[in-house]
Design a protein around this motif. Structure first.
Motif, PDB file in Angstrom:
ATOM      1  N   ARG A 176     -69.275 -67.187  -4.446  1.00 13.15           N
ATOM      2  CA  ARG A 176     -68.949 -67.197  -5.873  1.00 13.15           C
ATOM      3  C   ARG A 176     -67.770 -68.089  -6.258  1.00 13.15           C
ATOM      4  O   ARG A 176     -67.630 -68.444  -7.423  1.00 13.15           O
ATOM      5  N   ALA A 177     -66.896 -68.444  -5.326  1.00 16.39           N
ATOM      6  CA  ALA A 177     -65.663 -69.156  -5.687  1.00 16.39           C
ATOM      7  C   ALA A 177     -65.600 -70.572  -5.123  1.00 16.39           C
ATOM      8  O   ALA A 177     -64.529 -71.177  -5.094  1.00 16.39           O
ATOM      9  N   GLY A 178     -66.715 -71.095  -4.665  1.00 12.11           N
ATOM     10  CA  GLY A 178     -66.753 -72.485  -4.243  1.00 12.11           C
ATOM     11  C   GLY A 178     -66.090 -72.793  -2.917  1.00 12.11           C
ATOM     12  O   GLY A 178     -65.747 -73.949  -2.650  1.00 12.11           O
ATOM     13  N   VAL A 179     -65.884 -71.786  -2.088  1.00  7.95           N
ATOM     14  CA  VAL A 179     -65.282 -72.036  -0.767  1.00  7.95           C
ATOM     15  C   VAL A 179     -66.404 -72.479   0.164  1.00  7.95           C
ATOM     16  O   VAL A 179     -66.962 -71.691   0.931  1.00  7.95           O
ATOM     17  N   ALA A 180     -66.734 -73.764   0.074  1.00  8.63           N
ATOM     18  CA  ALA A 180     -67.911 -74.275   0.760  1.00  8.63           C
ATOM     19  C   ALA A 180     -67.612 -75.413   1.721  1.00  8.63           C
ATOM     20  O   ALA A 180     -68.532 -75.989   2.293  1.00  8.63           O
ATOM     21  N   THR A 181     -66.338 -75.736   1.910  1.00 14.21           N
ATOM     22  CA  THR A 181     -65.956 -76.823   2.807  1.00 14.21           C
ATOM     23  C   THR A 181     -64.783 -76.383   3.672  1.00 14.21           C
ATOM     24  O   THR A 181     -64.139 -75.365   3.403  1.00 14.21           O
ATOM     25  N   GLU A 182     -64.501 -77.180   4.680  1.00  9.34           N
ATOM     26  CA  GLU A 182     -63.345 -76.889   5.530  1.00  9.34           C
ATOM     27  C   GLU A 182     -62.054 -76.863   4.717  1.00  9.34           C
ATOM     28  O   GLU A 182     -61.232 -75.952   4.887  1.00  9.34           O
ATOM     29  N   GLN A 183     -61.870 -77.847   3.842  1.00  5.65           N
ATOM     30  CA  GLN A 183     -60.647 -77.910   3.059  1.00  5.65           C
ATOM     31  C   GLN A 183     -60.511 -76.704   2.135  1.00  5.65           C
ATOM     32  O   GLN A 183     -59.434 -76.118   2.002  1.00  5.65           O
ATOM     33  N   ALA A 184     -61.621 -76.326   1.503  1.00  4.74           N
ATOM     34  CA  ALA A 184     -61.580 -75.178   0.597  1.00  4.74           C
ATOM     35  C   ALA A 184     -61.258 -73.895   1.355  1.00  4.74           C
ATOM     36  O   ALA A 184     -60.473 -73.054   0.884  1.00  4.74           O
ATOM     37  N   ALA A 185     -61.857 -73.730   2.535  1.00  2.17           N
ATOM     38  CA  ALA A 185     -61.584 -72.530   3.333  1.00  2.17           C
ATOM     39  C   ALA A 185     -60.139 -72.522   3.805  1.00  2.17           C
ATOM     40  O   ALA A 185     -59.471 -71.475   3.798  1.00  2.17           O
ATOM     41  N   SER A 186     -59.635 -73.674   4.211  1.00  2.00           N
ATOM     42  CA  SER A 186     -58.242 -73.786   4.657  1.00  2.00           C
ATOM     43  C   SER A 186     -57.283 -73.434   3.528  1.00  2.00           C
ATOM     44  O   SER A 186     -56.322 -72.669   3.719  1.00  2.00           O
ATOM     45  N   ASP A 187     -57.545 -73.964   2.339  1.00  2.64           N
ATOM     46  CA  ASP A 187     -56.684 -73.672   1.182  1.00  2.64           C
ATOM     47  C   ASP A 187     -56.749 -72.193   0.812  1.00  2.64           C
ATOM     48  O   ASP A 187     -55.729 -71.573   0.488  1.00  2.64           O
ATOM     49  N   TRP A 188     -57.956 -71.632   0.859  1.00  2.00           N
ATOM     50  CA  TRP A 188     -58.135 -70.220   0.494  1.00  2.00           C
ATOM     51  C   TRP A 188     -57.323 -69.319   1.429  1.00  2.00           C
ATOM     52  O   TRP A 188     -56.599 -68.427   0.977  1.00  2.00           O
ATOM     53  N   LEU A 189     -57.429 -69.560   2.715  1.00  2.00           N
ATOM     54  CA  LEU A 189     -56.727 -68.709   3.682  1.00  2.00           C
ATOM     55  C   LEU A 189     -55.219 -68.919   3.633  1.00  2.00           C
ATOM     56  O   LEU A 189     -54.458 -67.961   3.798  1.00  2.00           O
ATOM     57  N   ALA A 190     -54.774 -70.156   3.386  1.00  3.41           N
ATOM     58  CA  ALA A 190     -53.339 -70.393   3.252  1.00  3.41           C
ATOM     59  C   ALA A 190     -52.790 -69.655   2.033  1.00  3.41           C
ATOM     60  O   ALA A 190     -51.707 -69.047   2.088  1.00  3.41           O
ATOM     61  N   ASP A 191     -53.531 -69.686   0.934  1.00  5.79           N
ATOM     62  CA  ASP A 191     -53.099 -68.947  -0.256  1.00  5.79           C
ATOM     63  C   ASP A 191     -53.080 -67.446   0.014  1.00  5.79           C
ATOM     64  O   ASP A 191     -52.155 -66.738  -0.416  1.00  5.79           O
ATOM     65  N   GLN A 192     -54.094 -66.964   0.724  1.00  4.79           N
ATOM     66  CA  GLN A 192     -54.129 -65.531   1.026  1.00  4.79           C
ATOM     67  C   GLN A 192     -52.948 -65.133   1.908  1.00  4.79           C
ATOM     68  O   GLN A 192     -52.356 -64.057   1.733  1.00  4.79           O
ATOM     69  N   LEU A 193     -52.607 -65.998   2.847  1.00  6.26           N
ATOM     70  CA  LEU A 193     -51.444 -65.738   3.699  1.00  6.26           C
ATOM     71  C   LEU A 193     -50.181 -65.560   2.869  1.00  6.26           C
ATOM     72  O   LEU A 193     -49.452 -64.569   3.031  1.00  6.26           O
ATOM     73  N   HIS A 194     -49.912 -66.490   1.980  1.00 11.31           N
ATOM     74  CA  HIS A 194     -48.646 -66.483   1.245  1.00 11.31           C
ATOM     75  C   HIS A 194     -48.637 -65.499   0.082  1.00 11.31           C
ATOM     76  O   HIS A 194     -47.606 -64.862  -0.193  1.00 11.31           O
ATOM     77  N   LEU A 195     -49.769 -65.366  -0.612  1.00 14.12           N
ATOM     78  CA  LEU A 195     -49.789 -64.553  -1.829  1.00 14.12           C
ATOM     79  C   LEU A 195     -50.137 -63.097  -1.579  1.00 14.12           C
ATOM     80  O   LEU A 195     -49.775 -62.230  -2.381  1.00 14.12           O
ATOM     81  N   SER A 196     -50.825 -62.819  -0.493  1.00  9.23           N
ATOM     82  CA  SER A 196     -51.277 -61.454  -0.227  1.00  9.23           C
ATOM     83  C   SER A 196     -50.660 -60.876   1.037  1.00  9.23           C
ATOM     84  O   SER A 196     -49.894 -59.911   0.987  1.00  9.23           O
ATOM     85  N   LEU A 197     -50.953 -61.473   2.182  1.00 11.34           N
ATOM     86  CA  LEU A 197     -50.486 -60.902   3.446  1.00 11.34           C
ATOM     87  C   LEU A 197     -48.965 -60.839   3.514  1.00 11.34           C
ATOM     88  O   LEU A 197     -48.388 -59.821   3.923  1.00 11.34           O
ATOM     89  N   THR A 198     -48.296 -61.901   3.116  1.00 10.21           N
ATOM     90  CA  THR A 198     -46.831 -61.952   3.202  1.00 10.21           C
ATOM     91  C   THR A 198     -46.182 -60.886   2.354  1.00 10.21           C
ATOM     92  O   THR A 198     -45.263 -60.179   2.808  1.00 10.21           O
ATOM     93  N   ARG A 199     -46.641 -60.735   1.135  1.00 10.42           N
ATOM     94  CA  ARG A 199     -45.980 -59.855   0.172  1.00 10.42           C
ATOM     95  C   ARG A 199     -46.374 -58.396   0.329  1.00 10.42           C
ATOM     96  O   ARG A 199     -45.747 -57.524  -0.285  1.00 10.42           O
ATOM     97  N   ALA A 200     -47.379 -58.130   1.150  1.00  9.68           N
ATOM     98  CA  ALA A 200     -47.836 -56.752   1.328  1.00  9.68           C
ATOM     99  C   ALA A 200     -47.724 -56.322   2.788  1.00  9.68           C
ATOM    100  O   ALA A 200     -46.723 -55.742   3.208  1.00  9.68           O
ATOM    101  N   ASP A 201     -48.733 -56.656   3.598  1.00  8.68           N
ATOM    102  CA  ASP A 201     -48.772 -56.160   4.977  1.00  8.68           C
ATOM    103  C   ASP A 201     -47.545 -56.562   5.791  1.00  8.68           C
ATOM    104  O   ASP A 201     -46.935 -55.722   6.468  1.00  8.68           O
ATOM    105  N   LEU A 202     -47.189 -57.846   5.757  1.00  4.40           N
ATOM    106  CA  LEU A 202     -46.056 -58.287   6.570  1.00  4.40           C
ATOM    107  C   LEU A 202     -44.758 -57.641   6.116  1.00  4.40           C
ATOM    108  O   LEU A 202     -43.911 -57.269   6.937  1.00  4.40           O
ATOM    109  N   ALA A 203     -44.597 -57.496   4.809  1.00  4.44           N
ATOM    110  CA  ALA A 203     -43.383 -56.863   4.284  1.00  4.44           C
ATOM    111  C   ALA A 203     -43.309 -55.397   4.696  1.00  4.44           C
ATOM    112  O   ALA A 203     -42.225 -54.867   4.981  1.00  4.44           O
TER     113      ALA A 203
END
Length: 235
Positions: A44-71
């Motif tokens: 649904r969100a256009g994550v259909a290439t290596e670059q898109a997947a890389s960007d998606w996971l990097a954003d998830q790392l910084h915006l979600s994992l860092t501010r929640a689980d890691l904290a």
């Protein structure tokens, strides 16, 4: 006779091996069976290439994992080390309350239970601590903090371990969902590895009022994934 090589860490060899073990995809906690919304992001969100997947996971790392689980882990490890059960219960409740979909909550509960079962059959964690953790419907970050707490490793090293384990599982999910080849997966993992230290340093600085799990697109995709017609992953 050769002089001993200089060391750059106070982490003992046994503690280092314990952390490597906790980061291993072979750890029987079921992390390989979750994509944390990535599978629906492909549809649904256009994550259909290596670059898109890389960007998606990097954003998830910084915006979600860092501010929640890691904290949470950054505060739960010292709490386990000083046997501060009320503090641990508070952190565990926060994780449960901030899982925005049923499948994300089911993931953290299942992985938490599975890690505790592993700990019961593994030397290290205090048996009383394991029983106390089991009584509070443990989430995976809190159970991981318990597993890491008996080591001599720094909290930072423990967070690096958790983040790398997450990155490896998510890279594997990208390989199957997009899909991608092994070389693309290694490039994604290399990027996440470069970004993880800064993410960990941010998490170490966060206080209770700074933690957050606000990721609306991720929550929407996760809720849609619950009824996705054809899927490989449990989240």
């Amino acid at each position: 006779m050769h002089a001993p090589l200089p060391t750059t860490s106070d982490t003992s060899a046994s503690s280092l091996l314990q952390l490597i073990w906790l980061a291993s995809p072979a750890l029987p906690v079921g992390g390989f069976s979750y994509s944390e919304g990535l599978e629906m992001a492909v549809e649904r969100a256009g994550v259909a290439t290596e670059q898109a997947a890389s960007d998606w996971l990097a954003d998830q790392l910084h915006l979600s994992l860092t501010r929640a689980d890691l904290a949470v882990i950054a505060q739960a490890i010292p709490a386990w080390r000083r046997a501060d059960l009320p503090r641990i219960e508070q952190l565990n409740a926060w994780v449960l309350q901030t899982r925005e979909t049923s499948e994300l909550r089911a993931q953290t509960e299942q992985m938490g239970r599975s890690l505790l079962e592993w700990l019961r059959n593994h030397d290290g964690a205090n048996a009383e601590h394991i029983d106390n953790c089991a009584a509070m419907q443990p989430t995976y970050p809190v159970a991981f903090a318990l597993a890491a707490s008996p080591t001599s490793a720094s909290v930072r090293d423990c967070l690096l371990t958790y983040a790398f384990g997450w990155a490896e599982n998510m890279m594997q999910a990208a390989l199957k969902s997009v899909p991608l080849g092994q070389s693309a997966g290694q490039r994604i993992l290399a990027r996440l590895s470069r970004e993880i230290p800064a993410a960990v340093d941010t998490a170490l600085e966060l206080q209770d009022d700074d933690r957050q799990a606000f990721a609306p697109i991720l929550a929407i995709l996760s809720s849609q994934h619950e009824t996705q017609y054809s899927r490989l992953f449990r989240s």
